[in-house]
Design a protein around this motif. Structure first.
Motif, PDB file in Angstrom:
ATOM      1  N   ALA A  84       0.853  -1.186   0.000  1.00 44.25           N
ATOM      2  CA  ALA A  84       0.000   0.000   0.000  1.00 44.25           C
ATOM      3  C   ALA A  84       0.887   1.234   0.000  1.00 44.25           C
ATOM      4  CB  ALA A  84      -0.910   0.004   1.228  1.00 44.25           C
ATOM      5  N   PHE A  85       0.507   2.241  -0.788  1.00 44.27           N
ATOM      6  CA  PHE A  85       1.380   3.390  -0.980  1.00 44.27           C
ATOM      7  C   PHE A  85       0.610   4.700  -0.890  1.00 44.27           C
ATOM      8  CE2 PHE A  85       3.135  -0.188  -3.298  1.00 44.27           C
ATOM      9  CZ  PHE A  85       4.455  -0.204  -2.885  1.00 44.27           C
ATOM     10  N   SER A  86       1.176   5.625  -0.152  1.00 40.90           N
ATOM     11  CA  SER A  86       0.732   7.012  -0.247  1.00 40.90           C
ATOM     12  C   SER A  86       1.212   7.551  -1.585  1.00 40.90           C
ATOM     13  CB  SER A  86       1.325   7.837   0.895  1.00 40.90           C
ATOM     14  OG  SER A  86       1.013   9.201   0.731  1.00 40.90           O
ATOM     15  N   ASN A  87       0.440   8.468  -2.160  1.00 47.79           N
ATOM     16  CA  ASN A  87       0.898   9.090  -3.409  1.00 47.79           C
ATOM     17  C   ASN A  87       1.840  10.249  -3.154  1.00 47.79           C
ATOM     18  OD1 ASN A  87      -2.300   8.277  -4.261  1.00 47.79           O
ATOM     19  ND2 ASN A  87      -0.633   7.594  -5.588  1.00 47.79           N
ATOM     20  N   SER A  88       1.872  10.717  -1.917  1.00 44.75           N
ATOM     21  CA  SER A  88       2.768  11.803  -1.546  1.00 44.75           C
ATOM     22  C   SER A  88       3.385  11.505  -0.182  1.00 44.75           C
ATOM     23  CB  SER A  88       2.006  13.128  -1.467  1.00 44.75           C
ATOM     24  OG  SER A  88       2.777  14.138  -0.831  1.00 44.75           O
ATOM     25  N   ILE A 255     -13.565  -1.701   9.312  1.00 44.12           N
ATOM     26  CA  ILE A 255     -12.537  -0.860   9.949  1.00 44.12           C
ATOM     27  C   ILE A 255     -11.291  -0.847   9.068  1.00 44.12           C
ATOM     28  CG2 ILE A 255     -11.127  -0.500  12.006  1.00 44.12           C
ATOM     29  CD1 ILE A 255     -13.276  -2.235  13.487  1.00 44.12           C
ATOM     30  N   ILE A 256     -10.829   0.345   8.765  1.00 43.56           N
ATOM     31  CA  ILE A 256      -9.635   0.513   7.933  1.00 43.56           C
ATOM     32  C   ILE A 256      -8.594   1.287   8.738  1.00 43.56           C
ATOM     33  CG2 ILE A 256      -8.694   1.455   5.785  1.00 43.56           C
ATOM     34  CD1 ILE A 256     -11.553   1.312   4.627  1.00 43.56           C
ATOM     35  N   TYR A 257      -7.428   0.683   8.910  1.00 44.88           N
ATOM     36  CA  TYR A 257      -6.313   1.383   9.553  1.00 44.88           C
ATOM     37  C   TYR A 257      -5.213   1.601   8.528  1.00 44.88           C
ATOM     38  CZ  TYR A 257      -1.778   2.079  11.520  1.00 44.88           C
ATOM     39  OH  TYR A 257      -0.518   2.580  11.719  1.00 44.88           O
ATOM     40  N   TYR A 258      -4.657   2.831   8.497  1.00 46.81           N
ATOM     41  CA  TYR A 258      -3.504   3.088   7.617  1.00 46.81           C
ATOM     42  C   TYR A 258      -2.679   4.244   8.159  1.00 46.81           C
ATOM     43  CZ  TYR A 258      -5.931   7.120   5.476  1.00 46.81           C
ATOM     44  OH  TYR A 258      -6.567   8.323   5.253  1.00 46.81           O
ATOM     45  N   GLY A 303      -0.955  -7.311  -4.265  1.00 47.77           N
ATOM     46  CA  GLY A 303      -1.239  -6.314  -5.285  1.00 47.77           C
ATOM     47  C   GLY A 303      -1.053  -4.907  -4.766  1.00 47.77           C
ATOM     48  N   PHE A 304      -0.693  -3.984  -5.663  1.00 51.87           N
ATOM     49  CA  PHE A 304      -0.466  -2.590  -5.290  1.00 51.87           C
ATOM     50  C   PHE A 304      -1.792  -1.857  -5.110  1.00 51.87           C
ATOM     51  CE2 PHE A 304       4.058  -1.519  -6.899  1.00 51.87           C
ATOM     52  CZ  PHE A 304       4.520  -2.774  -6.554  1.00 51.87           C
ATOM     53  N   VAL A 305      -1.919  -1.122  -4.012  1.00 49.22           N
ATOM     54  CA  VAL A 305      -3.021  -0.180  -3.837  1.00 49.22           C
ATOM     55  C   VAL A 305      -2.412   1.149  -3.418  1.00 49.22           C
ATOM     56  CG1 VAL A 305      -4.676  -1.984  -3.257  1.00 49.22           C
ATOM     57  CG2 VAL A 305      -3.436  -0.848  -1.427  1.00 49.22           C
ATOM     58  N   GLU A 306      -3.062   2.228  -3.790  1.00 49.82           N
ATOM     59  CA  GLU A 306      -2.533   3.555  -3.481  1.00 49.82           C
ATOM     60  C   GLU A 306      -3.647   4.453  -2.975  1.00 49.82           C
ATOM     61  OE1 GLU A 306      -0.737   5.127  -7.045  1.00 49.82           O
ATOM     62  OE2 GLU A 306      -2.487   4.711  -8.276  1.00 49.82           O
ATOM     63  N   PHE A 307      -3.258   5.617  -2.467  1.00 47.85           N
ATOM     64  CA  PHE A 307      -4.217   6.455  -1.756  1.00 47.85           C
ATOM     65  C   PHE A 307      -5.391   6.924  -2.613  1.00 47.85           C
ATOM     66  CE2 PHE A 307      -1.863   8.166   2.250  1.00 47.85           C
ATOM     67  CZ  PHE A 307      -1.843   6.876   2.754  1.00 47.85           C
ATOM     68  N   GLU A 346       1.485  -1.134  -9.953  1.00 41.50           N
ATOM     69  CA  GLU A 346       2.022   0.184 -10.290  1.00 41.50           C
ATOM     70  C   GLU A 346       1.478   1.248  -9.345  1.00 41.50           C
ATOM     71  OE1 GLU A 346       2.542   0.794 -14.504  1.00 41.50           O
ATOM     72  OE2 GLU A 346       1.747   2.830 -14.316  1.00 41.50           O
ATOM     73  N   THR A 347       2.344   2.166  -8.949  1.00 41.55           N
ATOM     74  CA  THR A 347       1.928   3.307  -8.132  1.00 41.55           C
ATOM     75  C   THR A 347       2.703   4.545  -8.554  1.00 41.55           C
ATOM     76  OG1 THR A 347       1.674   4.157  -5.869  1.00 41.55           O
ATOM     77  CG2 THR A 347       3.567   2.751  -6.289  1.00 41.55           C
TER      78      THR A 347
END
Length: 630
Positions: A84-88, A255-258, A303-307, A346-347
């Motif tokens: 999981a990736f922040s975009n910034s 519930i989502i924690y990040y 798999g890649f997920v992003e903000f 991809e992110t």
């Protein structure tokens, strides 16, 4: 019609292209469809956000991290997203992407703590707005920190806001809570006395010292202290879980924690390395709503997920139709398969102004390869930034560099970068070996470069405009501005990319750009000259003419290039801009150049010559720094 868009979004190579096609076809934005799902059958959704912590500090994600039993328990019954990736790598920009479901450079929300907040295009709202339209009670408790105007988003907002304020127990709610600043960068702003007298729970001798750091007692203590802070956020998560259990809501609540981006040891927050972007993400879906997840409880997803995907995912989980303008794609909910999610690899990420420090960096990770494009590579990563250098570990690292005590990997943070960097994350997880010049990776480099260029141009990326230009021309309607300037953005990108070719091959194009009627072409041509450095010495005459240009940002970049070349004293030009411009971003840009020329090229600055007519906190920080010899 909605199905056509869904199918289009699944198959297009770059998902953010489809809004352009929509406009060209003159098809109106897809409206939010009313779901056939009854309101009381929809899940409550709780979003728990911690600050500044990447995956490197939690044992659930990385060996040597802190144990976080509440988050780990949540993961045992839920889903862990390992990629999981922040975009910034900074909060306001990252949070803007989360709330809009849109990449920040597309909407001029890419500078940290916007000088003027952006007005979103008509019909574009933050994702909780769409939940609220469909009967959700929307609540935010704690920090928000967005770069755009909020609009009609929240039913309740504040440090005391709570789901129990909803009209009745059958009303579904969306609740977003900041778990507190326990892992925030400021928690490492301790002083020397604290370092010498206060012990840590985690043993400093046992922490992993990242290869780009010197192995010092202070660095180890800082790392151990930061691990301790993760124990605190885990307690906060546990408190929310206890409240939900007490209220009988666990079996009706997703519930989502990040973490809101990476951090916060040096070379993380503010930088597009994995340490600044790779974040923890855990999602719990109760048995009642297991049909909304293609993953079994306890799964770890590769798999890649992003903000930008978070908002669309939450809407999909709630049974709310997706707005057509969003760049993100759901990774949970109706019509999402495990195969689809695991195929994502991809992110896209970006870093621009962070407080008083200007830069422009874009990055693309595809699989194990990470490509970074530095548009101002003459600026070192370690260019002075007040908030970062409050941290003692930052200061010690910088002092060790000045004293010549570091190896080549440890020195890199304080030295000129290359326009391009390519890393193989599988063999080099800390991004210390740049493969961009390795012939063996030439094809990979070309592919990654092309992918990033296509991303930027198809958005289009408004980061190619100076901030002052965006404040004047774009923040009231960034979409219309981008549409009117699509061709211009491509032309500016072409000038910026001249630095990726040999100088002899591009010098005639560079000269044409320096003489162009468009001041922003001259602006980017001067930046390219600075990248080439002494190779572009023959452009000095044109640069000297441009120090009298009608555009302040062109004058700044001309002074910068002449300073890099070592031709004359650029400070008089910069003093004039700082002392006459009633424009915060122009003044900040000039002070940024002044700081770079003094701290890294040895120019003298006379603090008594700096008398700006405009003031701000960031301007004050720069002037304070220029008044001392740190």
């Amino acid at each position: 019609m909605i199905n056509m868009y869904v199918e289009f979004e699944k198959n297009i190579q770059y998902k953010h292209l489809y809004w352009i096609v929509t406009l060209l076809l003159l098809i109106p934005v897809v409206s939010i469809a009313n779901s056939s799902t009854e309101v009381h059958d929809r899940p409550n959704i709780v979003l728990l956000v911690s600050e500044d912590n990447s995956v490197h500090y939690m044992v659930h994600f990385s060996p040597g991290g802190a144990k976080t039993p509440n988050i780990e328990t949540l993961a045992e019954a839920g889903i862990t997203f390992d990629r999981a990736f922040s975009n910034s790598p900074v909060c306001s920009v990252a949070r803007s992407a989360v709330m809009n479901g849109v990449y920040a450079p597309r909407t001029a929300t890419h500078h940290h703590r916007a000088i003027e907040k952006v007005t979103m295009p008509e019909g574009w709202e933050m994702f909780p707005h769409y939940l609220r339209e469909q009967g959700y009670f929307t609540v935010v408790n704690g920090k928000k920190d967005f770069n755009m105007m909020e609009g009609n988003v929240w039913d309740e907002d504040g440090n005391e806001a709570h789901w129990n304020s909803r009209p009745n127990e059958n009303t579904p709610f969306f609740y977003m809570e900041q778990t507190g600043p326990d892992t925030h960068e400021s928690r490492l702003h301790f002083n020397e006395e604290t370092f010498r007298t206060q012990s840590t729970v985690h043993d400093p001798d046992e922490v992993e010292v990242f290869p780009y750091f010197p192995d010092t007692e202070l660095l180890r203590y800082t790392h151990a202290t930061y691990l301790d802070r993760h124990l605190d956020i885990d307690k906060k998560v546990g408190q929310v879980l206890t409240e939900l259990e007490k209220d009988g809501l666990m079996e009706n609540t997703i519930i989502i924690y990040y973490g809101d981006h990476g951090g916060v040891l040096p070379r993380s927050k503010g930088y597009v390395y994995e340490s600044g972007l790779h974040v923890p993400l855990v999602v719990y879906i109760p048995e009642k709503f297991k049909h909304l997840s293609p993953f079994k409880p306890g799964s770890r997803v590769k798999g890649f997920v992003e903000f930008v995907d978070l908002g669309p995912t939450i809407l999909n989980l709630a049974g709310v139709g997706l707005p057509a303008h969003m760049d993100g794609v759901p990774f949970l909910g109706k019509d999402v398969s495990a195969e689809q999610v695991n195929e994502r690899d991809e992110t896209f990420s970006y870093a621009d102004r962070f407080d008083e420090k200007y830069d422009m960096v874009r990055a693309l990770r595809k699989g194990d390869y990470k490509y970074i494009r530095n548009f101002h590579p003459f600026y070192p990563d370690g260019l002075w930034n007040r908030y970062r250098y409050i941290q003692l570990a930052y200061r010690q690292w910088r002092d060790a560099y000045k004293d010549g005590e570091l190896n080549s990997v440890q020195r890199h943070f304080f030295e000129e970068r290359q326009p391009e960097a390519l890393y193989d994350i599988s063999s080099d997880p800390h991004e210390t070996k740049n493969l961009a010049d390795d012939p063996e990776y030439a094809e990979v480099l070309e592919e990654m470069r092309s992918r990033l260029r296509l991303r930027m141009r198809s958005m289009p990326d408004l980061g190619l405009f100076p901030e002052s230009y965006l404040v004047k021309n774009a923040v009231q309607d960034p979409l219309s501005f981008a549409q009117k300037n699509t061709t211009r953005i491509t032309e500016l990108s072409d000038i910026a990319d001249l630095t990726l070719l040999p100088y002899e091959q591009v010098k005639s194009d560079l000269k044409l750009a320096l003489e162009a009627d468009d001041p922003l072409k001259r602006y980017w041509a001067l930046i390219s000259c600075s990248v080439f450095g002494e190779e572009a010495e023959e452009m000095i005459r044109l640069a000297k003419d441009l120090i009298y240009d009608g555009s302040p940002v062109v004058r700044i970049r001309a002074a910068e290039f002449l300073g890099i070349i070592g031709d004359g004293d650029p400070m008089s030009i910069l003093y004039d801009i700082v002392n006459t411009r009633n424009n915060e971003s122009d003044v900040l840009l000039a002070l940024n150049t002044m700081t770079y020329l003094r701290d890294h090229l040895g120019y003298e600055v006379n603090p008594g010559s700096i008398e700006p007519v405009v003031d701000s906190r960031q301007i004050g920080w720069r002037i304070e720094h220029l008044g001392n010899r740190e």
